[in-house]
Design a protein around this motif. Structure first.
Motif, PDB file in Angstrom:
ATOM      1  N   HIS A   7     -10.374  -2.255   7.268  1.00 16.77           N
ATOM      2  CA  HIS A   7      -9.009  -2.782   7.301  1.00 16.77           C
ATOM      3  C   HIS A   7      -9.002  -4.122   8.045  1.00 16.77           C
ATOM      4  CE1 HIS A   7      -7.964   1.744   7.266  1.00 16.77           C
ATOM      5  NE2 HIS A   7      -7.931   1.269   6.026  1.00 16.77           N
ATOM      6  N   ALA A   8      -8.378  -5.137   7.449  1.00 16.40           N
ATOM      7  CA  ALA A   8      -8.345  -6.463   8.082  1.00 16.40           C
ATOM      8  C   ALA A   8      -7.241  -7.301   7.469  1.00 16.40           C
ATOM      9  CB  ALA A   8      -9.690  -7.167   7.913  1.00 16.40           C
ATOM     10  N   ALA A   9      -6.880  -8.347   8.195  1.00 14.78           N
ATOM     11  CA  ALA A   9      -6.023  -9.408   7.681  1.00 14.78           C
ATOM     12  C   ALA A   9      -6.819 -10.704   7.775  1.00 14.78           C
ATOM     13  CB  ALA A   9      -4.733  -9.512   8.485  1.00 14.78           C
TER      14      ALA A   9
ATOM     15  N   TYR B 115       0.859  -1.189   0.000  1.00 16.25           N
ATOM     16  CA  TYR B 115       0.000   0.000   0.000  1.00 16.25           C
ATOM     17  C   TYR B 115       0.895   1.238   0.000  1.00 16.25           C
ATOM     18  CZ  TYR B 115      -4.018  -3.023   0.840  1.00 16.25           C
ATOM     19  OH  TYR B 115      -4.998  -3.982   0.718  1.00 16.25           O
ATOM     20  N   LEU B 116       1.338   1.600  -1.184  1.00 17.72           N
ATOM     21  CA  LEU B 116       2.352   2.647  -1.317  1.00 17.72           C
ATOM     22  C   LEU B 116       1.799   4.042  -1.053  1.00 17.72           C
ATOM     23  CD1 LEU B 116       4.110   1.282  -4.541  1.00 17.72           C
ATOM     24  CD2 LEU B 116       4.705   0.879  -2.147  1.00 17.72           C
ATOM     25  N   ASP B 117       0.496   4.218  -1.217  1.00 11.52           N
ATOM     26  CA  ASP B 117      -0.120   5.544  -1.046  1.00 11.52           C
ATOM     27  C   ASP B 117      -0.866   5.678   0.271  1.00 11.52           C
ATOM     28  OD1 ASP B 117       0.794   6.356  -3.589  1.00 11.52           O
ATOM     29  OD2 ASP B 117      -0.909   5.373  -4.550  1.00 11.52           O
TER      30      ASP B 117
ATOM     31  N   ARG C 115      -5.618   1.493   2.707  1.00  7.39           N
ATOM     32  CA  ARG C 115      -6.710   1.339   1.743  1.00  7.39           C
ATOM     33  C   ARG C 115      -7.961   2.076   2.211  1.00  7.39           C
ATOM     34  NH1 ARG C 115     -10.987  -2.019   2.239  1.00  7.39           N
ATOM     35  NH2 ARG C 115     -12.190  -2.412   0.334  1.00  7.39           N
ATOM     36  N   GLU C 116      -8.656   2.684   1.240  1.00  8.81           N
ATOM     37  CA  GLU C 116      -9.948   3.317   1.495  1.00  8.81           C
ATOM     38  C   GLU C 116     -11.061   2.443   0.934  1.00  8.81           C
ATOM     39  OE1 GLU C 116     -10.360   5.881   3.338  1.00  8.81           O
ATOM     40  OE2 GLU C 116      -8.254   6.458   3.535  1.00  8.81           O
ATOM     41  N   LEU C 117     -12.278   2.638   1.429  1.00  7.91           N
ATOM     42  CA  LEU C 117     -13.419   1.876   0.940  1.00  7.91           C
ATOM     43  C   LEU C 117     -13.573   2.060  -0.567  1.00  7.91           C
ATOM     44  CD1 LEU C 117     -16.122   2.460   3.707  1.00  7.91           C
ATOM     45  CD2 LEU C 117     -14.810   0.380   3.267  1.00  7.91           C
ATOM     46  N   GLY C 118     -13.867   0.965  -1.265  1.00  7.74           N
ATOM     47  CA  GLY C 118     -14.019   1.003  -2.707  1.00  7.74           C
ATOM     48  C   GLY C 118     -12.737   0.714  -3.468  1.00  7.74           C
TER      49      GLY C 118
ATOM     50  N   LEU D  54      -7.281 -20.652  -1.616  1.00  6.06           N
ATOM     51  CA  LEU D  54      -6.813 -20.603  -0.233  1.00  6.06           C
ATOM     52  C   LEU D  54      -5.711 -19.569  -0.130  1.00  6.06           C
ATOM     53  CD1 LEU D  54      -6.377 -21.848   2.693  1.00  6.06           C
ATOM     54  CD2 LEU D  54      -4.770 -23.429   1.587  1.00  6.06           C
ATOM     55  N   GLY D  55      -5.782 -18.713   0.880  1.00  6.88           N
ATOM     56  CA  GLY D  55      -4.692 -17.778   1.095  1.00  6.88           C
ATOM     57  C   GLY D  55      -5.128 -16.502   1.794  1.00  6.88           C
ATOM     58  N   TRP D  56      -4.293 -15.478   1.649  1.00  6.70           N
ATOM     59  CA  TRP D  56      -4.479 -14.212   2.354  1.00  6.70           C
ATOM     60  C   TRP D  56      -5.206 -13.193   1.496  1.00  6.70           C
ATOM     61  CZ3 TRP D  56      -3.642 -13.481   7.387  1.00  6.70           C
ATOM     62  CH2 TRP D  56      -2.757 -14.333   8.061  1.00  6.70           C
ATOM     63  N   GLU D  57      -6.122 -12.479   2.135  1.00  6.00           N
ATOM     64  CA  GLU D  57      -6.703 -11.257   1.589  1.00  6.00           C
ATOM     65  C   GLU D  57      -6.467 -10.177   2.647  1.00  6.00           C
ATOM     66  OE1 GLU D  57     -10.528 -11.321  -0.221  1.00  6.00           O
ATOM     67  OE2 GLU D  57     -10.414 -13.453  -0.749  1.00  6.00           O
ATOM     68  N   LEU D  58      -5.836  -9.071   2.235  1.00  2.00           N
ATOM     69  CA  LEU D  58      -5.427  -8.036   3.188  1.00  2.00           C
ATOM     70  C   LEU D  58      -6.014  -6.679   2.806  1.00  2.00           C
ATOM     71  CD1 LEU D  58      -1.639  -8.948   3.674  1.00  2.00           C
ATOM     72  CD2 LEU D  58      -3.619  -9.721   5.012  1.00  2.00           C
ATOM     73  N   PRO D  59      -7.258  -6.426   3.193  1.00  2.00           N
ATOM     74  CA  PRO D  59      -7.800  -5.079   3.011  1.00  2.00           C
ATOM     75  C   PRO D  59      -7.101  -4.047   3.895  1.00  2.00           C
ATOM     76  CG  PRO D  59      -9.553  -6.687   3.338  1.00  2.00           C
ATOM     77  CD  PRO D  59      -8.267  -7.360   3.696  1.00  2.00           C
ATOM     78  N   GLY D  60      -6.370  -4.505   4.896  1.00  2.31           N
ATOM     79  CA  GLY D  60      -5.621  -3.615   5.769  1.00  2.31           C
ATOM     80  C   GLY D  60      -4.128  -3.747   5.542  1.00  2.31           C
ATOM     81  N   THR D  61      -3.370  -2.821   6.088  1.00  2.00           N
ATOM     82  CA  THR D  61      -1.917  -2.831   5.943  1.00  2.00           C
ATOM     83  C   THR D  61      -1.321  -3.713   7.040  1.00  2.00           C
ATOM     84  OG1 THR D  61      -2.085  -0.558   5.101  1.00  2.00           O
ATOM     85  CG2 THR D  61       0.104  -1.366   5.642  1.00  2.00           C
ATOM     86  N   PHE D  62      -1.242  -4.982   6.753  1.00  2.00           N
ATOM     87  CA  PHE D  62      -0.727  -5.970   7.693  1.00  2.00           C
ATOM     88  C   PHE D  62       0.449  -6.702   7.057  1.00  2.00           C
ATOM     89  CE2 PHE D  62      -4.920  -5.201   9.285  1.00  2.00           C
ATOM     90  CZ  PHE D  62      -4.909  -5.503  10.637  1.00  2.00           C
TER      91      PHE D  62
END
Length: 327
Positions: free
Chosen positions: A184-186, A128-130, A133-136, A303-311
């Motif tokens: 945001h989540a891991a 997440y270089l910027d 993450r924001e919604l959407g 199977l695996g990771w989804e990271l909507p948050g910076t984790f």
């Protein structure tokens, strides 16, 4: 319609004990292992960084520097959605039998000779270089996928046994002061698809839309909760999502405690009753319109990771299996 209602009544009777932990079936006589190459000996076909632009186009074969076994079909795929560091450009090395692919933000370790050892280290703090993450906005993924070579119909089965050895090695929240658990989540997740398989000339008013499907979740970890609750919602919220029903069972069905970092857990459970429950929910909530139970097949997994948050996260898997027990 009467036949469909009868099937639903039978399923409802069978689901009366669905909330309790399902005892694994030990006798595998007559069973079918749905996963081809469960030790990942054929390597992984790497997909692109955008499900919208790249679709299912293969970017690279992670073939262990030529050591992967040949196969007449592409068995395993690896999704790297929305990473800024394409695994196509990853460096490769082999150390103590472990094949390793490394980018700026993730490292993938594979050892087919060690019960299908697979470790995924993913540092979203470098993706997440910027900022968070924001919604959407899309979120980073690291998933393995397989389309089953031998799909099976739910009505053929007496059980569907899932097995997996999993260790969540570490999870570190790097989101910062703007962390919001609403966006945001891991999440470490395991999904099957339940698909409506009917002939091309079928009448949708009688048997539903050909190829319609739902996601069925076997959740493993979510940083926001000790145990992941049963849930049902649409797959949406970012580019590339499918707008299909996601029906997930509760992690309490196979975990007796909150996931402890570094501790290895064995998942072994018959998920067929929960798949039946998911089908009934979809029918009753217009998520599989007119679909019939006898046409539903289990045909895919990821199977695996989804990271909507910076984790920054790490996990290890071994011994994956999806075994169909015929009636």
């Amino acid at each position: 319609m009467k036949k469909s209602l009868l099937i639903m009544m039978i399923l409802l009777i069978g689901l009366s004990g669905c909330k309790e932990k399902t005892k694994p079936i030990i006798d595998d006589e007559g069973s079918i292992e749905l996963l081809e190459d469960p030790t990942f000996a054929t390597g992984f076909q790497l997909l692109g960084i955008s499900p919208v632009e790249d679709g299912r186009t293969i970017q690279r074969h992670l073939n262990y520097n030529g050591e992967a076994l040949p196969s007449t079909r592409n068995v395993w795929f690896m999704a790297q959605w929305w990473t800024p560091y394409d695994v196509t450009d990853a460096t490769y090395e082999k150390l103590n039998g472990v094949h390793t692919y490394t980018t700026e933000s993730r490292t993938l370790y594979m050892n087919p000779s060690d019960e299908g050892y697979l470790r995924i280290d993913l540092n979203a703090s470098k993706e997440y270089l910027d900022g968070p993450r924001e919604l959407g906005q899309p979120w980073t993924h690291a998933l393995i996928e397989q389309n089953f070579n031998a799909s099976v119909g739910m009505s053929e089965l007496s059980a569907l046994i899932l097995r997996l050895e999993v260790t969540v090695n570490s999870v570190e929240n790097k989101t910062g002061p703007t962390y919001d658990p609403g966006k945001h989540a891991a999440q470490l997740l395991w999904y099957l698809t339940l698909q409506n398989v009917v002939p091309e000339d079928s009448n949708p008013a009688e048997v539903g839309t050909r190829g319609d499907f739902l996601w069925f979740g076997i959740p493993i970890y979510d940083n926001r909760t000790d145990f992941i609750s049963q849930s049902a919602h649409l797959d949406q919220g970012g580019p590339g999502t499918t707008n299909k029903l996601i029906y997930s069972m509760s992690s309490r069905n196979y975990f007796d405690e909150k996931i402890q970092m570094g501790k290895t857990y064995q998942i072994e459970i018959d998920v067929l009753p929960y798949l039946q429950e998911a089908f009934l929910y979809a029918i009753n909530n217009n998520a599989l319109v007119n679909a019939q139970y006898e046409n539903m097949q289990i045909g895919y997994m990821n199977l695996g990771w989804e990271l909507p948050g910076t984790f920054d996260v790490s996990s290890t898997f071994r011994g994956i299996s999806i075994k169909a027990i015929k009636k």
